[in-house]
Design a protein around this motif. Structure first.
Motif, mmCIF file in Angstrom:
data_model
loop_
_atom_site.group_PDB
_atom_site.id
_atom_site.type_symbol
_atom_site.label_atom_id
_atom_site.label_comp_id
_atom_site.label_asym_id
_atom_site.label_seq_id
_atom_site.Cartn_x
_atom_site.Cartn_y
_atom_site.Cartn_z
ATOM 1 N N UNK A 196 54.947 27.887 49.678
ATOM 2 C CA UNK A 196 53.768 27.701 50.518
ATOM 3 C C UNK A 196 52.525 28.128 49.749
ATOM 4 N N UNK A 197 51.762 29.110 50.204
ATOM 5 C CA UNK A 197 50.496 29.463 49.553
ATOM 6 C C UNK A 197 50.652 29.878 48.097
ATOM 7 N N UNK A 198 51.608 30.764 47.819
ATOM 8 C CA UNK A 198 51.757 31.310 46.468
ATOM 9 C C UNK A 198 53.196 31.176 45.998
ATOM 10 N N UNK A 199 53.348 30.762 44.753
ATOM 11 C CA UNK A 199 54.694 30.665 44.197
ATOM 12 C C UNK A 199 55.165 32.003 43.647
ATOM 13 N N UNK A 200 54.213 32.886 43.330
ATOM 14 C CA UNK A 200 54.562 34.219 42.830
ATOM 15 C C UNK A 200 53.580 35.224 43.435
ATOM 16 N N UNK A 201 54.122 36.341 43.876
ATOM 17 C CA UNK A 201 53.291 37.452 44.348
ATOM 18 C C UNK A 201 53.693 38.673 43.544
ATOM 19 N N UNK A 202 52.697 39.336 42.984
ATOM 20 C CA UNK A 202 52.944 40.548 42.209
ATOM 21 C C UNK A 202 52.155 41.698 42.826
ATOM 22 N N UNK A 203 52.799 42.829 42.965
ATOM 23 C CA UNK A 203 52.141 44.035 43.461
ATOM 24 C C UNK A 203 51.986 44.985 42.274
ATOM 25 N N UNK A 204 50.752 45.371 42.018
ATOM 26 C CA UNK A 204 50.444 46.265 40.898
ATOM 27 C C UNK A 204 50.004 47.623 41.448
ATOM 28 N N UNK A 205 50.378 48.678 40.765
ATOM 29 C CA UNK A 205 49.930 50.025 41.098
ATOM 30 C C UNK A 205 49.080 50.511 39.928
ATOM 31 N N UNK A 206 47.826 50.818 40.199
ATOM 32 C CA UNK A 206 46.877 51.194 39.146
ATOM 33 C C UNK A 206 46.152 52.479 39.532
ATOM 34 N N UNK A 207 45.764 53.225 38.507
ATOM 35 C CA UNK A 207 44.877 54.355 38.765
ATOM 36 C C UNK A 207 43.599 53.786 39.357
ATOM 37 N N UNK A 208 43.018 54.541 40.283
ATOM 38 C CA UNK A 208 41.776 54.088 40.902
ATOM 39 C C UNK A 208 40.754 53.762 39.811
ATOM 40 N N UNK A 209 40.111 52.619 39.941
ATOM 41 C CA UNK A 209 39.112 52.206 38.972
ATOM 42 C C UNK A 209 39.661 51.349 37.842
ATOM 43 N N UNK A 210 40.975 51.191 37.747
ATOM 44 C CA UNK A 210 41.545 50.402 36.654
ATOM 45 C C UNK A 210 42.133 49.070 37.119
#
Length: 156
Positions: A99-113
């Motif tokens: 449907x809308x997206x073929x891939x979804x990625x969740x990233x965890x980053x330090x605030x500001x990065x």
């Protein structure tokens, strides 16, 4: 084969954070041995992995969560995109979808990065001649709820 009712109940107790077999047994009114046996069966059948996880408070740790929704023009590049994201230092969770997206990625980053992390991924796409149709980006400002598993007794 599927999980039986007792296995589903045990899985929910594990998810709720009960860590000892005796605690689970008391809650479900079964023996510690039965709990052990059922957990062992679920491990052998691949329903659970022996892994104790602690859920950090991302707000307190100043970690931003970034959701990337990637729509691809050609499905042939999907495996390349997955490989790039699997090897990315910030990408922690990947979904293939439709449907809308073929891939979804969740990233965890330090605030500001978060911007730097997204830019790095987009550069890797360019270097690998991947031209997504769209890359939708959402960056968290605060995390209100994280529920890594649904109530399994309702969904399984």
């Amino acid at each position: 084969m599927g999980l039986d009712t007792l296995q589903k109940q045990i899985l929910n107790e594990l998810y709720e954070g009960r860590s000892s077999y005796s605690e689970i047994g008391e809650k479900l009114d079964i023996s510690q041995t039965t709990v052990y046996r059922k957990i062992k069966e679920m491990e052998e059948e691949g329903y659970i992995q022996k892994n104790r996880a602690i859920l950090p408070n991302y707000n307190k740790l100043d970690i931003s969560v970034v959701a990337l929704g990637i729509s691809l023009k050609d499905i042939e590049s999907e495996d390349k995109v997955i490989d790039i994201l699997k090897n990315d230092e910030y990408s922690n969770i990947l979904f293939r979808g439709y449907l809308e997206h073929s891939i979804i990625s969740i990233l965890f980053c330090e605030e500001g990065k978060a911007g730097k992390a997204v830019k790095k991924i987009k550069n890797e796409f360019r270097q690998n001649n991947i031209n997504p149709e769209t890359v939708d980006i959402t960056i968290s400002t605060a995390i209100e709820k994280i529920d890594m598993l649904p109530n399994l007794s309702k969904t399984l």
